[in-house]
Design a protein around this motif. Structure first.
Motif, PDB file in Angstrom:
ATOM      1  N   PHE A 152       0.816  -1.215   0.000  1.00 35.01           N
ATOM      2  CA  PHE A 152       0.000   0.000   0.000  1.00 35.01           C
ATOM      3  C   PHE A 152       0.853   1.270   0.000  1.00 35.01           C
ATOM      4  N   ALA A 153       2.153   1.131   0.225  1.00 31.43           N
ATOM      5  CA  ALA A 153       3.009   2.315   0.166  1.00 31.43           C
ATOM      6  C   ALA A 153       3.091   2.858  -1.257  1.00 31.43           C
ATOM      7  N   THR A 154       2.811   2.014  -2.238  1.00 35.02           N
ATOM      8  CA  THR A 154       2.908   2.493  -3.626  1.00 35.02           C
ATOM      9  C   THR A 154       1.744   3.405  -3.991  1.00 35.02           C
ATOM     10  N   VAL A 155       0.684   3.394  -3.193  1.00 32.81           N
ATOM     11  CA  VAL A 155      -0.470   4.228  -3.537  1.00 32.81           C
ATOM     12  C   VAL A 155      -0.771   5.271  -2.466  1.00 32.81           C
ATOM     13  N   THR A 156       0.136   5.458  -1.509  1.00 40.92           N
ATOM     14  CA  THR A 156      -0.145   6.478  -0.489  1.00 40.92           C
ATOM     15  C   THR A 156      -0.264   7.837  -1.148  1.00 40.92           C
ATOM     16  N   GLY A 157      -1.193   8.606  -0.627  1.00 46.09           N
ATOM     17  CA  GLY A 157      -1.400   9.950  -1.155  1.00 46.09           C
ATOM     18  C   GLY A 157      -2.197   9.962  -2.440  1.00 46.09           C
ATOM     19  N   LYS A 158      -2.643   8.802  -2.884  1.00 48.96           N
ATOM     20  CA  LYS A 158      -3.451   8.759  -4.105  1.00 48.96           C
ATOM     21  C   LYS A 158      -4.912   8.506  -3.732  1.00 48.96           C
ATOM     22  N   PRO A 159      -5.830   8.764  -4.646  1.00 47.42           N
ATOM     23  CA  PRO A 159      -7.247   8.589  -4.300  1.00 47.42           C
ATOM     24  C   PRO A 159      -7.609   7.121  -4.093  1.00 47.42           C
ATOM     25  N   LEU A 160      -8.777   6.919  -3.501  1.00 50.38           N
ATOM     26  CA  LEU A 160      -9.226   5.573  -3.138  1.00 50.38           C
ATOM     27  C   LEU A 160      -9.297   4.648  -4.352  1.00 50.38           C
ATOM     28  N   THR A 161      -9.589   5.210  -5.502  1.00 44.74           N
ATOM     29  CA  THR A 161      -9.700   4.372  -6.704  1.00 44.74           C
ATOM     30  C   THR A 161      -8.391   3.640  -6.987  1.00 44.74           C
ATOM     31  N   GLU A 162      -7.280   4.284  -6.616  1.00 48.89           N
ATOM     32  CA  GLU A 162      -5.989   3.631  -6.820  1.00 48.89           C
ATOM     33  C   GLU A 162      -5.867   2.403  -5.931  1.00 48.89           C
ATOM     34  N   TYR A 163      -6.364   2.546  -4.693  1.00 52.65           N
ATOM     35  CA  TYR A 163      -6.320   1.411  -3.768  1.00 52.65           C
ATOM     36  C   TYR A 163      -7.134   0.250  -4.341  1.00 52.65           C
ATOM     37  N   ILE A 164      -8.289   0.595  -4.890  1.00 50.73           N
ATOM     38  CA  ILE A 164      -9.145  -0.463  -5.434  1.00 50.73           C
ATOM     39  C   ILE A 164      -8.468  -1.108  -6.636  1.00 50.73           C
ATOM     40  N   SER A 165      -7.873  -0.271  -7.482  1.00 53.11           N
ATOM     41  CA  SER A 165      -7.303  -0.860  -8.692  1.00 53.11           C
ATOM     42  C   SER A 165      -6.081  -1.707  -8.367  1.00 53.11           C
ATOM     43  N   ILE A 166      -5.333  -1.329  -7.317  1.00 47.26           N
ATOM     44  CA  ILE A 166      -4.167  -2.168  -6.987  1.00 47.26           C
ATOM     45  C   ILE A 166      -4.642  -3.508  -6.413  1.00 47.26           C
ATOM     46  N   CYS A 167      -5.745  -3.488  -5.653  1.00 44.59           N
ATOM     47  CA  CYS A 167      -6.293  -4.743  -5.133  1.00 44.59           C
ATOM     48  C   CYS A 167      -6.781  -5.615  -6.280  1.00 44.59           C
ATOM     49  N   LYS A 168      -7.411  -4.997  -7.257  1.00 45.45           N
ATOM     50  CA  LYS A 168      -7.906  -5.760  -8.407  1.00 45.45           C
ATOM     51  C   LYS A 168      -6.750  -6.366  -9.179  1.00 45.45           C
ATOM     52  N   LYS A 169      -5.693  -5.587  -9.313  1.00 44.13           N
ATOM     53  CA  LYS A 169      -4.571  -6.024 -10.118  1.00 44.13           C
ATOM     54  C   LYS A 169      -3.828  -7.167  -9.438  1.00 44.13           C
ATOM     55  N   LYS A 170      -3.638  -7.039  -8.151  1.00 42.17           N
ATOM     56  CA  LYS A 170      -2.769  -8.003  -7.479  1.00 42.17           C
ATOM     57  C   LYS A 170      -3.523  -9.192  -6.907  1.00 42.17           C
ATOM     58  N   VAL A 171      -4.753  -8.997  -6.498  1.00 44.16           N
ATOM     59  CA  VAL A 171      -5.424 -10.064  -5.754  1.00 44.16           C
ATOM     60  C   VAL A 171      -6.588 -10.674  -6.519  1.00 44.16           C
TER      61      VAL A 171
END
Lengths: 446, 425
Positions: free
Chosen positions: B174-193
């Motif tokens: 999650f350090a790769t998306v700190t300071g970014k909007p929530l959509t980034e968190y969702i997309s990283i979860c989609k991408k990785k998990v």
């Protein structure tokens, strides 16, 4: 910081002399802070350069687990306080200057650390908060706030900031130029050595030329006769004075085409861009810097070693912490380059190719500079103060990822003896020299 | 468009108007156990209407896509009892399998320290050891958080170390998306998990995760305050373990609430012999070491065995869910003016509050060389001087022997008890 609707109260209006500890981020923002306060008409009282006494005092004042650099900082503050030389000590709290451009939490905590450590001395701390990410206060806003605390008008403060920012830019530019010059010296010396070598090779059989092919810089594994003669020619070029070096250099440049044929792909190793920029500088500049590089007396036409000192500015430029190391290296005929003197913007940008999440800007610039200068140096000395938090992780990453150049990883602690340091540095320099000559196996000690 | 029953033939066993019609989450087996509960929590919509009709209608496409992806196995690092919440997060928010790690052993920390730099802080070594064991147990994805100190760089360096060791995995850092909007968190979860992560269900279950963390901390606080005085040795520990097991089985908000009620009842029902004025000790310190028994050599159990009432304000509830840095710092304005790091304000504020509430002592726990907590020490010393409250400073590295710790804790307890006795006279 003030309540909304009311002008910020000038809480430090009577402060005329501002104490500035010559430690930690002073080595990064020194010109900025000093110029700013001087432009506001305040007297800036700098603490004396670090010595053994400073370290001992700081050590006694700090928690055991603090890093050496922060202990030294407290030592500096103590020396400012007991001389009663200043009305207040300037200790900013610096959290970050943007996303992934943070500082070690030590810099955030410094004002409170100083205030609590010297609570009995009733220290007056002049402070401000730099936190661009969460509070949107950059260094400029923070310093303007300080000016308001000192009772300066807004216009006066802005003018002071302008002067300070200019001074800081100048200082950074100067440092970058200095590094460029050192690089030029290094490259020129290498070229000279290579050409000397090439001359020697011309004199000898073609077999020798084949052997030097692909070797690094000074492959003087060939006969002794050749090396001495080349050395003589080189020395003559050096001793002929300032104009002489220039002309000799032009000579080597002219001689290069046939030299390049002998030494193979040695030419492209030089940074074309770096050299082009540096070459534009005045001839007088060249001469002044060229002399220290040529000082060490050697009989062989050996290029001086270029060693990149990768350390935080407050370690590298502190006479006590990094000074000993720099002296040692220079005493052995190496040209020392500093990572923090590289153009900061370029270094920062380059660091994002190394890591996307590295949180500390100082480490980022260090890594970026390593990446930019990696090709131009012979070895890297990775130095940190014991026990540095950011370095404990970044050094690991650097050693893992930046390969191809020997790295000496040194940790500086409060021990005052330098014998251990000398041994390690000497052996490192020896290793680099051997490598330059083609390694232990290929008959370097002819 | 609402889905029609024949679009999802695999959902046939369920009645046409059950919740599962619109719930893209996985449901495995025992319908009888969950049916009632699932029926009960349908409050937002029925038969595919309600808020879900606002979602994109490409349901058929999604179910087809789902079949193409194997379920990923996600592992977290070990962190006290929060693995229960991590498990819920993985299974109900990310909709993936959770790799449960057994209790850490000496091998864990040895693996971790062998592969990390000497001077890095101890949590890094613990977590690296956890990751290696998780990968051995078949995890595909490792999760790491971000933080304002060295923690922000943990994920990247650990990934690099593990890759150098030859492991293959994905890192959900999650350090790769700190300071970014929530959509980034969702997309990283989609991408990785899980590319089929359902956002509305994820958000809802995320709230359940938060609730669960609060519940866990509430029970643990009760345990810490009373377990030192249990009438029957081990009864509190057993009740807490039973509660944790109960909570681990929870699949929805309602299960959580019921497990919580049962757990609190069980703990409250246990007989205690609490003196009128027990020795009260507060634990403050660094986020990981102060809360994780495996990292602090079971500090809490040792203190409880000495018969003290324990309080620890450093919990995920207090640090993450109900945290207000500014207001916390306002309470310690006499001592500090600036935020000093991730847990510094909480450490100092708690210590001061414990002193003001008349606690007998405070134990400050940190990993060796933790810069923000080291910087708290001068402030804590000053608080100790001003209030006369004794503080014990403990600094942990990757050591595994606890004899030294026993001695220090016993001496500290004796001192507190004697001081209290003395004050009574």
């Amino acid at each position: 910081m003030g309540s909304p609707g009311f002008p910020t109260k000038a809480t430090h209006e009577g402060v005329r002399r501002i104490g500035m500890p010559r430690a930690l981020l002073f080595h990064r923002y020194g010109p900025l802070w000093t110029t700013f306060f001087e432009a506001l008409g305040r007297e800036v009282v700098l603490s004396e350069p670090t010595d053994k006494g400073t370290v001992e005092r700081g050590d006694a004042l700090s928690n055991d687990e603090c890093c050496l650099a922060s202990k030294v900082y407290l030592g500096h503050v103590a020396s400012l306080l007991d001389a009663n030389a200043c009305d207040a000590v300037f200790v900013p709290s610096i959290a970050n200057v943007g996303l992934h451009r943070g500082f070690c939490t030590k810099f955030q905590a410094l004002p409170d650390l100083v205030a609590n450590t010297f609570a009995d001395e009733r220290v007056r701390v002049l402070s401000c908060l730099v936190n661009e990410r969460e509070e949107k206060t950059g260094m400029k806003e923070a310093l303007l706030g300080v000016a308001a605390q000192l009772g300066a008008g807004s216009r006066e403060a802005k003018r002071a900031w302008k002067a300070a920012a200019h001074a800081q830019t100048q200082a950074e530019r100067f440092a970058a130029a200095q590094q460029m010059r050192a690089l030029t010296t290094l490259d020129r010396a290498r070229e000279a050595a290579r050409d000397g070598e090439a001359a020697a090779c011309d004199a000898h059989a073609a077999r020798d030329a084949g052997r030097t092919d692909g070797m690094r810089g000074a492959g003087n594994a060939s006969g002794t006769g050749g090396t001495t003669s080349a050395g003589g020619a080189d020395d003559a070029g050096r001793t002929s004075g300032t104009s002489g070096t220039d002309s000799a250099n032009r000579g080597t440049g002219a001689r290069r085409p046939n030299g390049a044929a002998d030494t193979g792909g040695a030419g492209p190793r030089m940074a074309a861009a770096v050299n082009a920029r540096a070459a534009d500088r005045a001839a007088s500049e060249r001469a002044t810097v060229a002399t220290p590089g040529t000082q060490p007396q050697r009989t062989a036409p050996e290029a001086p070693l270029g060693i990149l000192l990768a350390a935080h500015p407050y370690v590298a430029h502190d006479p006590y912490l990094g000074g000993t190391l720099v002296d040692l290296l220079e005493g052995m005929g190496a040209i020392v380059l500093f990572t923090d003197e590289t153009d900061r913007k370029r270094a920062l940008q380059a660091s994002f190719g190394f890591s996307s999440t590295l949180p500390w800007v100082v480490n980022r610039e260090l890594v970026g500079s390593l990446m930019l200068l990696h090709e131009h140096v012979d070895g890297i000395a990775l130095v940190s103060a014991f026990p540095c938090g950011p370095d404990s992780m970044t050094d690991d990453a650097i050693v893992r990822c930046i390969q191809g150049k020997p790295i000496l990883n040194l940790t500086i602690d409060a021990q005052s003896g330098t014998a251990g340091l000398e041994t390690r540095v000497e052996s490192f320099v020896d290793i680099l020299r051997y490598q330059g000559k083609g390694g232990y196996v290929h008959g370097a000690d002819a | 468009m609402a889905p029609t029953p024949n679009q999802e033939p695999d959902r046939a066993p369920y009645p046409p108007h059950s919740r599962e019609r619109v719930n893209p989450l996985r449901t495995v087996g025992d319908a009888s156990a969950t049916d009632e509960v699932r029926g009960a929590r349908v409050v937002l919509g029925d038969g595919g209407r309600g808020p879900f009709k606002l979602l994109p209608q490409s349901r058929r496409k999604r179910s087809a896509k789902r079949d193409r992806h194997a379920r990923t196995r996600v592992a977290f690092f070990r962190y006290s009892y929060y693995d229960i919440a991590f498990k819920f997060f993985v299974e109900h928010v990310l909709d993936a399998d959770f790799v449960a790690l057994p209790k850490p052993t000496r091998r864990t920390i040895e693996l971790g320290s062998r592969h990390s730099s000497d001077m890095v802080c101890a949590p890094f070594k613990h977590i690296l050891g956890d990751y290696i064991e998780a990968l051995e147990l078949g995890a595909d994805v490792l999760v790491q958080f971000a933080g304002p100190c060295r923690l922000g760089y943990y994920g990247e360096l650990q990934e690099s170390i593990l890759r150098d060791l030859g492991y293959e995995f994905e890192m959900l850092n999650f350090a790769t998306v700190t300071g970014k909007p929530l959509t980034e968190y969702i997309s990283i979860c989609k991408k990785k998990v899980n590319p089929n992560v359902s956002v509305p269900h994820g958000v809802r279950n995320m709230l359940a995760v938060f609730k669960m963390i609060e519940c866990l901390d509430e029970v643990n606080d009760l345990y810490l305050a009373n377990a030192g005085f249990e009438a029957e040795p081990g009864s509190f520990e057993r009740a807490r373990e039973a509660y944790f097991a109960d909570m681990r089985e929870a699949t929805c908000e309602r299960d959580i609430a019921e497990a919580q009620r049962r757990g609190l009842d069980a703990l409250r029902a246990l007989p205690t012999r609490k003196p009128a004025r027990p020795v009260r000790v507060g634990i403050v310190g660094e986020y990981f070491t102060a809360a994780d028994p495996a990292s602090n050599l079971d500090l809490e159990r040792k203190l409880l065995a000495l018969g003290v009432e324990l309080h620890r304000s450093l919990t995920m509830t207090n640090r993450n869910l109900r945290y207000n840095e500014r207001n916390l710092r306002a309470s310690i304005a006499d001592y500090v003016a600036y935020d000093m790091g991730p847990t510094s304000s909480l450490t100092i504020a708690s210590a001061l509050r414990y002193a003001q509430e008349g606690f007998d002592g405070v134990v400050h726990v940190k990993s060796s060389g933790c810069t923000p907590e080291v910087d708290c020490v001068p402030v804590l010393q000053r608080i100790g001087r001003d209030t006369g409250m004794p503080l014990l400073y403990l600094s942990y590295d990757s050591q595994t022997s606890d004899t030294g710790l026993d001695t220090r804790l016993e001496a500290f307890y004796d001192m507190l008890a004697m001081k209290k006795e003395h004050a009574k006279k």
